[in-house]
Design a protein around this motif. Structure first.
Motif, PDB file in Angstrom:
ATOM      1  N   SER B 174      22.539 -44.720  20.902  1.00 22.81           N
ATOM      2  CA  SER B 174      23.958 -44.652  20.578  1.00 22.81           C
ATOM      3  C   SER B 174      24.430 -43.117  20.626  1.00 22.81           C
ATOM      4  CB  SER B 174      23.940 -45.034  19.594  1.00 22.81           C
ATOM      5  OG  SER B 174      23.691 -44.766  18.477  1.00 22.81           O
ATOM      6  N   GLY B 175      22.696 -42.306  20.153  1.00 20.37           N
ATOM      7  CA  GLY B 175      22.949 -40.953  20.387  1.00 20.37           C
ATOM      8  C   GLY B 175      23.194 -40.511  21.295  1.00 20.37           C
ATOM      9  N   LEU B 176      22.048 -40.675  22.384  1.00 16.35           N
ATOM     10  CA  LEU B 176      22.291 -40.279  23.250  1.00 16.35           C
ATOM     11  C   LEU B 176      23.082 -40.718  23.945  1.00 16.35           C
ATOM     12  CD1 LEU B 176      18.261 -41.429  24.904  1.00 16.35           C
ATOM     13  CD2 LEU B 176      19.546 -38.626  24.628  1.00 16.35           C
ATOM     14  N   ILE B 177      23.796 -41.689  24.249  1.00 21.27           N
ATOM     15  CA  ILE B 177      24.199 -42.215  24.727  1.00 21.27           C
ATOM     16  C   ILE B 177      26.143 -40.911  24.745  1.00 21.27           C
ATOM     17  CG2 ILE B 177      26.779 -43.384  25.301  1.00 21.27           C
ATOM     18  CD1 ILE B 177      25.156 -46.131  24.924  1.00 21.27           C
ATOM     19  N   LYS B 178      26.266 -40.412  23.170  1.00 16.23           N
ATOM     20  CA  LYS B 178      27.646 -39.549  22.914  1.00 16.23           C
ATOM     21  C   LYS B 178      26.250 -38.272  24.016  1.00 16.23           C
ATOM     22  CE  LYS B 178      28.692 -41.287  19.176  1.00 16.23           C
ATOM     23  NZ  LYS B 178      28.835 -41.965  17.522  1.00 16.23           N
ATOM     24  N   VAL B 179      25.209 -37.852  23.847  1.00 16.14           N
ATOM     25  CA  VAL B 179      24.987 -36.734  24.255  1.00 16.14           C
ATOM     26  C   VAL B 179      25.345 -36.486  25.795  1.00 16.14           C
ATOM     27  CG1 VAL B 179      22.987 -35.235  25.042  1.00 16.14           C
ATOM     28  CG2 VAL B 179      22.786 -36.197  22.245  1.00 16.14           C
TER      29      VAL B 179
ATOM     30  N   THR C  30      23.416 -36.172  16.140  1.00 13.14           N
ATOM     31  CA  THR C  30      24.299 -34.585  15.237  1.00 13.14           C
ATOM     32  C   THR C  30      24.326 -33.811  16.468  1.00 13.14           C
ATOM     33  OG1 THR C  30      23.011 -34.799  13.300  1.00 13.14           O
ATOM     34  CG2 THR C  30      23.271 -32.717  13.613  1.00 13.14           C
ATOM     35  N   PHE C  31      23.229 -34.051  16.963  1.00 15.08           N
ATOM     36  CA  PHE C  31      23.808 -32.781  17.966  1.00 15.08           C
ATOM     37  C   PHE C  31      24.733 -32.915  19.306  1.00 15.08           C
ATOM     38  CE2 PHE C  31      21.906 -31.814  23.089  1.00 15.08           C
ATOM     39  CZ  PHE C  31      22.060 -30.304  22.668  1.00 15.08           C
ATOM     40  N   ALA C  32      24.755 -34.413  20.038  1.00 12.71           N
ATOM     41  CA  ALA C  32      26.358 -34.341  20.491  1.00 12.71           C
ATOM     42  C   ALA C  32      27.161 -34.947  20.089  1.00 12.71           C
ATOM     43  CB  ALA C  32      26.057 -35.862  20.643  1.00 12.71           C
ATOM     44  N   VAL C  33      27.466 -34.317  18.376  1.00 13.22           N
ATOM     45  CA  VAL C  33      29.188 -34.059  17.419  1.00 13.22           C
ATOM     46  C   VAL C  33      28.716 -32.900  17.453  1.00 13.22           C
ATOM     47  CG1 VAL C  33      29.478 -33.608  15.036  1.00 13.22           C
ATOM     48  CG2 VAL C  33      28.703 -35.942  16.301  1.00 13.22           C
ATOM     49  N   ALA C  34      27.282 -31.695  17.595  1.00 14.24           N
ATOM     50  CA  ALA C  34      27.742 -30.234  17.882  1.00 14.24           C
ATOM     51  C   ALA C  34      28.183 -29.862  18.807  1.00 14.24           C
ATOM     52  CB  ALA C  34      26.210 -29.794  17.025  1.00 14.24           C
TER      53      ALA C  34
END
Lengths: 331, 264, 262
Positions: B174-179, C30-34
């Motif tokens: 999920s984090g990678l998708i956001k990135v 966290t990185f994406a949020v930032a």
């Protein structure tokens, strides 16, 4: 002493009827047609302190509406409820401190954490003193044999292990009244037995009052002396399980398998429900014929390989109760 | 082919379930346009020039309108699906079908996109023409633009697929998708034409696939490139599609191996 | 109150260990949020490096403006967002009963068990942007304006809390509340740029009817130029009304839930 008193409890849901399609959706914004659904039509019963009551009935009969009203979640349309001195929906916050609820399928544990963390959370939620918490946790963990289980993440646990943890979570704060909604659904036989023994032990040792809703007649037989059967929002039976067994549950289902091919079967008080080349399913009316007689007859006349005797399913029991009542009304 | 059409239909039906979300999502387009409209109006007014970085106020707003239209065609959700499919184990059934694994997701996505495009395309063009004065820059540009949008769609799809397939190796993507979404937001030109970035950074962008997701197709429409430049960009896009497809194809083979090895 | 505080601490700690079950993913999130918080400032930086910007705002002032908003959004993310997320999720899956069998007021219970670690990065980005702009602009912290600035930020948090409670309440009345939540985040985008760039209509809208100006424009103005007391008083009144409406709506939703039973 009564722990729970329910008097003439009624619940009417007002749902608005909506036709299909976009146009009807728009119409219903302005001109709503309401429909009344009577979920409970005046339910009254009592539960004594320290009793384990079985609340049974088919889906949509009003079981969960009753439990919700008793938990303070639902405001009934009318009627009185007192549970350990509280009106659940009026004194909800004070009342639920003494209440434990296990909601069947719904997850009450932290998915990615060991169950022990949920227990610690509940210690804060219910403000349980530390030494009491530890004592109680140890007691229940030993009883359910989940010493290792509570330390691994909930997502890795089996259904039975999860249910055991849910029970602990619901009972940590030593509630006086506990509602269990379908506690054994989907569990294997060993887990079921463990859970039943646990409930029995807590009930006997601490005098905790339980209401158990279930589909499983085995649960009822192992746990409850008294049962309340509810159907279409009405109580159709309230009394001892033994009495129900002797008056209405006088039918047994006998599933017989044979070594050799069989043809027909005829005996007084028996009905052939299913007939195969190597098996029968027989319904025996024990008021007419003793079950021993039927078995003897079968053993004498056939090459029996296997016999299995069970109770009829709950839906059928309810139908029988209705029939009995009609007879009673007419005569 | 019939099976793929069934997937297309399935995706469309799935989208119908979420039509309310789409309609609300539709509101995003005018909201974002209003904000950019006023922001650039203030910038142009204060600077007192007609042209900033090669864009007039009209072409700048046109840039955002078109960027949103390209965005509709290149909206992809396959990484989220893969995340759920792998987590729930349903991905097994995708592998079992006698269809190309990657194409199955493509057709399902197409089915889903159809509805959102139906709902949003016309209003956005209307906003563009009626309120913003978006102009038509000739049929040749339009044809090139259409081709570039199709290629952009494939590029976004393949990159999204790449991220989604990582779900076979990582516990949660999920984090990678956001990135990935953030990278696309920054580097595709949806925020601001990429010519606003410093020269060196633009040179780096030329070697990345991101600028082909929004910036290049929109500029093709706006007639900012010469025909030769346009053809060059289209060629690079085809190259990206081929390279990414080969990569994702092998990745999905590895995923299958990984799955049958571990037995998810 | 102390029992709510203990509830909050325990729940937040558990949420952290829950996040740490997927440690790697947490840091990526966290990185994406930032990164997401840097979109606005990067756009402004690019505009200011190629043009002379917009009237009345220098680059540092603009960054102060956006840093303020990021800080407000950051605090809301950390403390409020999960109230909405949890409520909508529970209502959708018929699990809200679980909140009612706890011996607490359900809204307070949700409010104290909704700490979202994902959002901490947002607070840090906000603080970093503010630090840079404060130093560049030489802003004096020991001043009446700064106190006013903090007060307006607090008011903005009241607004965001109210909006989250409203959306959560609507989850009981409408089925499709995720879309509303998404729309709420889109609308916040208007606050990313100074109100004076918008037309008269929008300016009035975001000052008087949906006072998003309190989350960025008015605090930044208060700090840089000072604002009239009447506006502060108006914003105070406005936030009280918003909070009151949201609580009434929540109360109504609870009543509806307890008479319909989910």
């Amino acid at each position: 002493m009564n722990a729970i008193t329910v008097k003439n409890l009624k619940k009417v849901y007002r749902t608005h009827k909506r036709g299909k399609g976009m146009w009807n959706a728009v119409v219903s914004l302005f001109n709503r047609k309401y429909e009344n659904k009577h979920a409970l039509k005046g339910v009254s019963f009592e539960v004594e302190e320290g009793e384990v009551l079985g609340l049974i009935g088919p889906n949509g009969a009003g079981k969960s509406t009753t439990i919700k009203a008793l938990s303070g979640i639902l405001h009934p349309t009318s009627g009185d409820v007192k549970v350990i001195g509280y009106v659940p929906w009026k004194d909800r916050v004070k009342y639920v401190k003494h209440l434990g609820v296990v909601l069947g399928q719904k997850e009450q544990l932290w998915w990615d954490l060991p169950a022990i963390d949920t227990f610690y959370m509940n210690r804060e939620v219910y403000q349980i003193p530390n030494n009491k918490f530890k004592r109680r946790l140890n007691y229940m963990v030993k009883l359910l044999d989940v010493k290792e289980v509570i330390n691994s993440p909930v997502r890795d646990l089996s259904l039975g292990e999860r249910m055991k943890c849910k029970l602990i979570a619901a009972l940590l704060h030593s509630p006086k009244v506990v509602f269990l909604d379908e506690p054994t659904i989907g569990l294997d036989i060993i887990a079921r037995d463990r859970l039943r023994d646990f409930v029995k032990e807590v009930n006997q040792k601490e005098g905790t009052t339980f209401i158990v809703t279930t589909h499983d007649m085995q649960d009822i037989e192992k746990l409850c002396k008294r049962i309340v059967i509810i159907n279409h929002g009405v109580i159709v039976y309230d009394g001892l399980l033994e009495k129900l067994k002797s008056t209405i549950l006088n039918n047994k289902i006998i599933d017989v398998k044979f070594e050799t091919k069989v043809k027909g079967f005829r005996l007084k008080g028996c009905k052939l429900l299913e007939k195969g080349d190597y098996n029968f399913v027989i319904e025996a009316d024990t008021k007419v014929t003793k079950i021993k007689k039927v078995i003897d007859y079968l053993l004498l006349n056939y090459e029996v390989a296997d016999i299995n005797i069970t109770d009829p399913p709950i839906e059928e029991i309810i139908q029988r109760i209705y029939k009995e009542k009609k007879k009673w009304v007419h005569t | 082919m019939g099976s793929y059409l069934a997937l297309l239909k399935g995706g469309y039906k799935e989208a119908l379930q979420y039509r309310f979300d789409f309609v609300v999502g539709l509101l995003r387009v005018p909201l974002t346009l209003i904000i950019f409209y006023f922001l650039w109006k203030a910038v142009f007014a204060f600077n007192g020039t007609d042209v900033i970085n090669g864009y007039t106020f009209e072409t700048m707003i046109g840039y955002y309108v078109l960027s949103m239209i390209v965005g509709m065609f290149t909206w992809m959700d396959v990484d989220n699906w893969l995340r759920w499919d792998v987590k729930s184990g349903e991905v097994v059934s995708e592998f079992m079908r006698p269809l190309n694994f990657v194409f199955q997701y493509l057709f399902r996505q197409w089915g889903m996109s159809t509805l959102s495009i139906f709902i949003s395309l016309v209003p956005t063009f209307l906003i563009g023409y009626l309120f913003v004065g978006l102009m038509f820059f000739g049929w040749l540009n339009f044809v090139f633009f259409t081709i570039s949008v199709v290629l952009a769609m494939f590029i976004v799809f393949l990159i999204t697929m790449f991220i989604g397939l990582l779900a076979f190796w990582l516990t949660d993507i999920s984090g990678l998708i956001k990135v990935k979404n953030m990278f696309i937001a920054f580097l595709s030109g949806s925020l601001v034409p990429l010519s606003f970035f410093p020269g060196i950074i633009q040179k780096v962008f030329a070697f990345l696939p991101f600028q082909y997701m929004r910036y290049v197709p929109v500029n093709i429409y706006l007639g900012i490139y010469s025909v030769n430049e346009t053809l060059f960009h289209l060629g690079v896009m085809v190259l990206w599609v081929v390279v990414l497809y080969i990569f994702v194809h092998y990745q999905s083979k590895l995923a299958l191996k990984k799955m049958s090895g571990v037995g998810i | 109150m102390s029992r709510y505080l203990r509830l909050f601490l325990k729940n937040s700690a558990l949420r952290l260990s829950s996040e740490m079950a997927y440690k790697w993913n947490f840091w990526v999130k966290t990185f994406a949020v930032a990164l997401g918080d840097l979109i606005g400032p990067v756009l402004i930086l690019l505009i200011y490096s190629t043009t002379s910007g917009i009237q009345g705002w220098s680059l540092a002032e603009f960054i102060l403006f956006q840093g303020t908003l990021t800080l407000v959004i950051g605090f809301s993310h950390v403390f409020f967002t999960l109230i909405g997320v949890q409520t909508i999720d529970m209502v959708r899956h018929g699990k809200f009963d679980a909140a009612l069998i706890k011996p607490y007021n359900p809204l307070l219970y949700l409010s104290f068990t909704s700490f979202d670690w994902d959002g901490l990065a947002e607070i840090f980005v906000g603080l970093a942007l503010l630090t840079w702009s404060f130093i560049t602009l030489g802003i004096v912290i020991f001043s009446w304006n700064f106190v006013l600035y903090l007060f307006l930020i607090a008011l903005a948090l009241v607004l965001f809390y109210s909006l989250v409670v409203m959306i959560s309440s609507l989850a009981f009345l409408l089925v499709k509340s995720w879309a509303l939540f998404a729309l709420f985040f889109r609308t916040i985008d208007f606050a990313r740029y100074p109100l004076d760039i918008y037309g008269q209509g929008l300016r009035v809208l975001f000052t008087f009817f949906l006072p998003l100006g309190v989350a960025s424009f008015y605090p930044a103005k208060a700090l840089l130029d000072g604002i009239e007391l009447t506006i502060v008083l108006y914003l105070m009144l406005s936030m009280s009304i918003f909070l009151a409406i949201s609580l009434v709506l929540w109360h109504f939703a609870m009543k509806k839930y307890s008479s319909a039973g989910g």
